[in-house]
Design a protein around this motif. Structure first.
Motif, PDB file in Angstrom:
ATOM      1  N   LEU A  31       0.824  -1.089  -0.087  1.00 47.93           N
ATOM      2  CA  LEU A  31      -0.066   0.141   0.063  1.00 47.93           C
ATOM      3  C   LEU A  31       0.994   1.340  -0.040  1.00 47.93           C
ATOM      4  O   LEU A  31       1.481   1.672   1.132  1.00 47.93           O
ATOM      5  CB  LEU A  31      -0.777   0.040   1.260  1.00 47.93           C
ATOM      6  CG  LEU A  31      -1.778   1.173   1.216  1.00 47.93           C
ATOM      7  CD1 LEU A  31      -2.838   1.353   0.266  1.00 47.93           C
ATOM      8  CD2 LEU A  31      -2.816   0.972   2.519  1.00 47.93           C
ATOM      9  N   PRO A  32       1.194   1.882  -1.227  1.00 52.05           N
ATOM     10  CA  PRO A  32       2.009   3.162  -1.356  1.00 52.05           C
ATOM     11  C   PRO A  32       1.345   4.398  -0.946  1.00 52.05           C
ATOM     12  O   PRO A  32       0.067   4.346  -1.119  1.00 52.05           O
ATOM     13  CB  PRO A  32       2.689   3.014  -2.776  1.00 52.05           C
ATOM     14  CG  PRO A  32       1.597   2.304  -3.409  1.00 52.05           C
ATOM     15  CD  PRO A  32       0.702   1.295  -2.592  1.00 52.05           C
ATOM     16  N   GLY A  33       1.891   5.186  -0.443  1.00 51.27           N
ATOM     17  CA  GLY A  33       1.396   6.428  -0.105  1.00 51.27           C
ATOM     18  C   GLY A  33       2.377   7.660  -0.443  1.00 51.27           C
ATOM     19  O   GLY A  33       3.726   7.484  -0.253  1.00 51.27           O
ATOM     20  N   GLN A  34       1.822   8.885   0.123  1.00 50.28           N
ATOM     21  CA  GLN A  34       2.653  10.221  -0.035  1.00 50.28           C
ATOM     22  C   GLN A  34       2.216  10.936   1.160  1.00 50.28           C
ATOM     23  O   GLN A  34       1.057  10.973   1.695  1.00 50.28           O
ATOM     24  CB  GLN A  34       2.535  10.860  -1.316  1.00 50.28           C
ATOM     25  CG  GLN A  34       3.269  12.124  -1.206  1.00 50.28           C
ATOM     26  CD  GLN A  34       3.137  12.894  -2.567  1.00 50.28           C
ATOM     27  OE1 GLN A  34       2.792  12.359  -3.817  1.00 50.28           O
ATOM     28  NE2 GLN A  34       3.276  14.209  -2.564  1.00 50.28           N
ATOM     29  N   MET A  35       3.066  11.585   1.777  1.00 54.15           N
ATOM     30  CA  MET A  35       2.829  12.752   2.945  1.00 54.15           C
ATOM     31  C   MET A  35       3.490  14.086   2.335  1.00 54.15           C
ATOM     32  O   MET A  35       4.468  14.023   2.150  1.00 54.15           O
ATOM     33  CB  MET A  35       3.484  11.977   4.177  1.00 54.15           C
ATOM     34  CG  MET A  35       2.963  13.148   5.597  1.00 54.15           C
ATOM     35  SD  MET A  35       3.808  12.557   6.906  1.00 54.15           S
ATOM     36  CE  MET A  35       3.457  13.777   7.885  1.00 54.15           C
ATOM     37  N   THR A  36       2.608  14.969   2.521  1.00 53.69           N
ATOM     38  CA  THR A  36       3.000  16.690   2.270  1.00 53.69           C
ATOM     39  C   THR A  36       2.954  17.142   3.474  1.00 53.69           C
ATOM     40  O   THR A  36       1.970  16.969   4.258  1.00 53.69           O
ATOM     41  CB  THR A  36       2.316  16.953   1.054  1.00 53.69           C
ATOM     42  OG1 THR A  36       1.028  17.212   1.500  1.00 53.69           O
ATOM     43  CG2 THR A  36       2.705  16.388  -0.022  1.00 53.69           C
ATOM     44  N   ALA A  37       3.855  18.186   3.758  1.00 55.81           N
ATOM     45  CA  ALA A  37       3.814  18.914   5.103  1.00 55.81           C
ATOM     46  C   ALA A  37       4.012  20.322   4.863  1.00 55.81           C
ATOM     47  O   ALA A  37       4.528  20.884   3.765  1.00 55.81           O
ATOM     48  CB  ALA A  37       4.972  18.433   6.038  1.00 55.81           C
ATOM     49  N   LYS A  38       3.206  21.049   5.551  1.00 63.71           N
ATOM     50  CA  LYS A  38       3.357  22.575   5.396  1.00 63.71           C
ATOM     51  C   LYS A  38       4.559  23.087   6.201  1.00 63.71           C
ATOM     52  O   LYS A  38       5.101  22.691   6.743  1.00 63.71           O
ATOM     53  CB  LYS A  38       2.027  23.320   5.926  1.00 63.71           C
ATOM     54  CG  LYS A  38       0.634  23.098   5.516  1.00 63.71           C
ATOM     55  CD  LYS A  38      -0.151  23.695   5.888  1.00 63.71           C
ATOM     56  CE  LYS A  38      -1.590  23.679   5.357  1.00 63.71           C
ATOM     57  NZ  LYS A  38      -2.598  24.550   5.700  1.00 63.71           N
ATOM     58  N   PRO A  39       5.059  24.316   5.479  1.00 59.52           N
ATOM     59  CA  PRO A  39       6.098  25.021   6.261  1.00 59.52           C
ATOM     60  C   PRO A  39       6.144  24.950   7.940  1.00 59.52           C
ATOM     61  O   PRO A  39       4.802  25.254   8.057  1.00 59.52           O
ATOM     62  CB  PRO A  39       6.176  26.410   5.414  1.00 59.52           C
ATOM     63  CG  PRO A  39       5.384  26.120   4.267  1.00 59.52           C
ATOM     64  CD  PRO A  39       4.595  25.081   4.451  1.00 59.52           C
ATOM     65  N   GLY A  40       7.079  25.010   8.596  1.00 57.00           N
ATOM     66  CA  GLY A  40       7.039  24.683   9.845  1.00 57.00           C
ATOM     67  C   GLY A  40       6.697  23.411  10.634  1.00 57.00           C
ATOM     68  O   GLY A  40       6.743  23.367  11.759  1.00 57.00           O
ATOM     69  N   TYR A  41       6.202  22.450   9.629  1.00 57.70           N
ATOM     70  CA  TYR A  41       6.149  20.960   9.944  1.00 57.70           C
ATOM     71  C   TYR A  41       7.497  20.505  10.438  1.00 57.70           C
ATOM     72  O   TYR A  41       8.653  20.752   9.944  1.00 57.70           O
ATOM     73  CB  TYR A  41       5.669  20.292   9.000  1.00 57.70           C
ATOM     74  CG  TYR A  41       5.367  18.709   9.723  1.00 57.70           C
ATOM     75  CD1 TYR A  41       4.087  18.418  10.298  1.00 57.70           C
ATOM     76  CD2 TYR A  41       6.429  17.774   9.345  1.00 57.70           C
ATOM     77  CE1 TYR A  41       3.817  17.022  10.714  1.00 57.70           C
ATOM     78  CE2 TYR A  41       6.086  16.441   9.558  1.00 57.70           C
ATOM     79  CZ  TYR A  41       5.135  16.192  10.346  1.00 57.70           C
ATOM     80  OH  TYR A  41       4.887  14.910  10.660  1.00 57.70           O
ATOM     81  N   VAL A  42       7.556  20.020  11.550  1.00 52.92           N
ATOM     82  CA  VAL A  42       8.724  19.338  12.083  1.00 52.92           C
ATOM     83  C   VAL A  42       8.958  17.755  12.084  1.00 52.92           C
ATOM     84  O   VAL A  42       8.020  17.010  12.284  1.00 52.92           O
ATOM     85  CB  VAL A  42       9.277  19.651  13.676  1.00 52.92           C
ATOM     86  CG1 VAL A  42      10.402  18.961  14.242  1.00 52.92           C
ATOM     87  CG2 VAL A  42       9.031  21.108  13.913  1.00 52.92           C
ATOM     88  N   TRP A  43       9.726  17.309  10.961  1.00 52.36           N
ATOM     89  CA  TRP A  43       9.791  15.913  10.577  1.00 52.36           C
ATOM     90  C   TRP A  43      10.718  15.265  11.775  1.00 52.36           C
ATOM     91  O   TRP A  43      11.402  15.584  12.499  1.00 52.36           O
ATOM     92  CB  TRP A  43      10.629  15.690   9.590  1.00 52.36           C
ATOM     93  CG  TRP A  43       9.927  16.312   8.203  1.00 52.36           C
ATOM     94  CD1 TRP A  43      10.052  17.486   7.639  1.00 52.36           C
ATOM     95  CD2 TRP A  43       9.007  15.678   7.404  1.00 52.36           C
ATOM     96  NE1 TRP A  43       9.341  17.761   6.501  1.00 52.36           N
ATOM     97  CE2 TRP A  43       8.637  16.534   6.280  1.00 52.36           C
ATOM     98  CE3 TRP A  43       8.338  14.410   7.629  1.00 52.36           C
ATOM     99  CZ2 TRP A  43       7.848  16.254   5.397  1.00 52.36           C
ATOM    100  CZ3 TRP A  43       7.638  14.044   6.573  1.00 52.36           C
ATOM    101  CH2 TRP A  43       7.264  14.894   5.576  1.00 52.36           C
TER     102      TRP A  43
END
Length: 138
Positions: A106-118
């Motif tokens: 099950l592949p996927g993608q995650m996008t984060a807004k500026p300021g998100y701390v990985w």
């Protein structure tokens, strides 16, 4: 409980919300938190982009993996310590074994807004989602 694609079901944790869009064969599920700091996307027919070293346009990338709940997850994202890119994105895939011993992906993608701390590892939200992935009866 959200019916995903192929043989997957996904239990969405209560602190997350989701949206579904698209016609059969082109469906997409979007999952986010209440403040919409990130969006996790599962797209019907998506390829495993985390296994493609070129998926980050030659930028330094880091990979993380984990085996838990009888499932495996692999995540690859731009290395935020070596990039000044605000926000960013990660590709991942979850592996689940069916009753016959066949591995389903099950592949996927995650996008984060500026300021998100990985995180320094697999993103906690992806671990939560992996825990909620089950196979539906075929």
């Amino acid at each position: 409980m959200v019916l995903l694609f192929d043989r997957f079901r996904l239990d969405i944790p209560p602190k997350l919300k989701y949206y579904e869009d698209g016609a059969p064969g082109k469906r997409v599920v979007f999952i986010t938190d209440r403040s919409e700091k990130f969006i996790v996307t599962f797209e019907e027919g998506m390829r495993m982009m985390d296994m493609n070293p070129g998926s980050h346009d030659g930028k330094p990338a880091v990979s993380f993996q984990c085996f838990k709940f009888g499932k495996y997850i692999h995540q690859r994202r731009i290395d935020s310590t070596k990039s000044n890119e605000a926000g960013g994105y990660a590709f991942f895939h979850i592996e689940v074994e069916d009753a016959n011993g066949e591995t389903l992906y099950l592949p996927g993608q995650m996008t984060a807004k500026p300021g998100y701390v990985w995180s320094d590892g697999v993103e906690p939200v992806l671990m939560q989602l992996m825990e909620g992935v089950t196979l539906r009866d075929s």
